[in-house]
Design a protein around this motif. Structure first.
Motif, PDB file in Angstrom:
ATOM      1  N   LYS A  93      -9.743   0.676   5.239  1.00  0.00           N
ATOM      2  CA  LYS A  93     -10.341   1.148   6.489  1.00  0.00           C
ATOM      3  C   LYS A  93      -9.316   1.891   7.339  1.00  0.00           C
ATOM      4  CE  LYS A  93     -14.000  -2.332   6.621  1.00  0.00           C
ATOM      5  NZ  LYS A  93     -14.578  -3.515   7.283  1.00  0.00           N
ATOM      6  N   GLY A 116      -8.774   5.478   6.140  1.00  0.00           N
ATOM      7  CA  GLY A 116      -9.909   6.389   6.198  1.00  0.00           C
ATOM      8  C   GLY A 116     -10.665   6.488   4.886  1.00  0.00           C
ATOM      9  N   TYR A 171     -12.240   4.120   3.327  1.00  0.00           N
ATOM     10  CA  TYR A 171     -13.520   3.398   3.423  1.00  0.00           C
ATOM     11  C   TYR A 171     -14.603   4.301   4.027  1.00  0.00           C
ATOM     12  CZ  TYR A 171     -17.069   0.045   4.883  1.00  0.00           C
ATOM     13  OH  TYR A 171     -18.270  -0.602   5.070  1.00  0.00           O
ATOM     14  N   ASP A 172     -14.290   4.980   5.119  1.00  0.00           N
ATOM     15  CA  ASP A 172     -15.264   5.849   5.781  1.00  0.00           C
ATOM     16  C   ASP A 172     -15.751   6.950   4.847  1.00  0.00           C
ATOM     17  OD1 ASP A 172     -14.808   4.279   7.962  1.00  0.00           O
ATOM     18  OD2 ASP A 172     -14.184   5.886   9.302  1.00  0.00           O
ATOM     19  N   LYS A 173     -14.838   7.499   4.045  1.00  0.00           N
ATOM     20  CA  LYS A 173     -15.214   8.563   3.108  1.00  0.00           C
ATOM     21  C   LYS A 173     -16.176   8.046   2.053  1.00  0.00           C
ATOM     22  CE  LYS A 173     -10.963  11.306   3.548  1.00  0.00           C
ATOM     23  NZ  LYS A 173      -9.722  11.760   2.853  1.00  0.00           N
ATOM     24  N   TYR A 221     -18.135   5.386   2.328  1.00  0.00           N
ATOM     25  CA  TYR A 221     -19.385   5.036   3.016  1.00  0.00           C
ATOM     26  C   TYR A 221     -20.244   6.292   3.208  1.00  0.00           C
ATOM     27  CZ  TYR A 221     -22.349   2.640   6.499  1.00  0.00           C
ATOM     28  OH  TYR A 221     -23.405   2.078   7.178  1.00  0.00           O
ATOM     29  N   GLU A 222     -19.637   7.331   3.733  1.00  0.00           N
ATOM     30  CA  GLU A 222     -20.377   8.567   4.019  1.00  0.00           C
ATOM     31  C   GLU A 222     -20.875   9.228   2.738  1.00  0.00           C
ATOM     32  OE1 GLU A 222     -19.923  12.427   6.988  1.00  0.00           O
ATOM     33  OE2 GLU A 222     -18.164  11.216   6.506  1.00  0.00           O
ATOM     34  N   LYS A 244     -21.403   8.282   8.773  1.00  0.00           N
ATOM     35  CA  LYS A 244     -20.241   7.440   8.954  1.00  0.00           C
ATOM     36  C   LYS A 244     -20.653   6.047   9.432  1.00  0.00           C
ATOM     37  CE  LYS A 244     -16.926  11.133   9.831  1.00  0.00           C
ATOM     38  NZ  LYS A 244     -15.924  11.699  10.769  1.00  0.00           N
TER      39      LYS A 244
END
Length: 291
Positions: free
Chosen positions: A272, A275, A277-279, A281-282, A288
């Protein structure tokens, strides 16, 4: 003569005594090191940072492969393409990222199919190292397995055919047939929320969705994240009514292996923070994650 000998002896004795005292005074005085403070109950079981023992982690490193229980029937999270045999989804990418962390190669992971009913027995039997399979953290399940921190926040909802009179859980009354999956928290939740409805249980989500499309039920219930995947498969169906439960997903680990739980939690925090994790997830969810 005797007097001379007497005084000579006295002088020798005095010189000898002086030499003895000087020798004693030249020695360094050493103060004993203080003893280690006694361990308190709060120190019990603690290890040095980064050295927490984990049998699961040791087995993975010796084997050179991480074995993870995942879903094969859940679009967006773990879905097997019948044509290529490839399994893809959010959970799959999380498993690969963990394999890379442990073994330096995301391909050093074996994906084993699990269902809501079989995943805990497979973990307990040692057939898999962990579960990453849309598994909601509950107090009941904590009696059988240990969980990582939450890695995905979901909530239970309803999937219906477009134009259905069912628009929320308050419309699920007597005479309404709701489809669910065996061993899932969704089954228990819908029975509590709508005790007069008829609940039909299936082995997995694809079977339940096929039954819904065949007209065997009026609505299908599970976590909204899974339902959005079904909606993408067939746009004639829609998710309605928002969420009526909180369904935090955790990675399940064999009971008592606190070392591996700590390792996985550190992995999630680092993912997380970077970054990554966000990638991921998206990539699968299309937006996001909420802060």
């Amino acid at each position: 003569m005797l007097r001379k000998k007497f005084w000579f002896s006295i002088t020798l004795m005095m010189v000898f005594a002086a030499l003895m005292m000087a020798g004693c005074g030249s020695k360094e005085t050493t103060t004993p090191a203080p003893a280690d403070p006694p361990k308190t109950n709060g120190d019990a079981g603690k290890s040095e940072p980064g050295k927490t023992a984990s049998k699961t982690l040791e087995d993975i490193q010796k084997r050179g492969k991480l074995v993870v229980g995942v879903k094969y029937d859940t679009k967006l999270f773990g879905l097997k393409d019948p044509g290529t045999g490839k399994v893809e989804g959010f959970d799959i990418d999380m498993a690969k990222a963990l394999a890379k962390k442990i073994l330096g190669d995301e391909n050093k992971v074996e994906l084993k199919e699990v269902t809501s009913k079989t995943r805990i027995p497979l973990l307990k039997n040692g057939d898999i190292d962990m579960i990453i399979a849309t598994m909601t953290i509950t107090e009941e399940r904590k009696q059988e397995v240990d969980f990582s921190d939450v890695y995905f926040k979901a909530g239970q909802s309803l999937l219906v055919k477009k134009g259905s009179p069912i628009q929320s859980v308050t419309d699920v009354k007597k005479g309404v047939k709701v489809l669910a999956v065996k061993g899932s928290t969704s089954t228990d939740n819908i029975r509590k929320k709508s005790p007069d409805a008829t609940v039909l249980e299936f082995e997995n989500y694809q079977e339940a969705f096929t039954a819904l499309k065949a007209g065997q039920g009026d609505a299908l219930t599970t976590d909204n994240a899974i339902l959005y995947g079904m909606m993408k498969q067939d746009p004639n169906y829609q998710v309605v009514g928002g969420t009526f439960t909180d369904e935090p997903y955790g990675m399940a680990i064999r009971k008592g292996d606190t070392g591996f739980v700590t390792y996985v939690n550190d992995f999630l925090k680092a993912m997380k923070a970077s970054g990554e994790y966000d990638k991921t997830y998206e990539k699968w969810i299309g937006e996001k994650p909420a802060p």
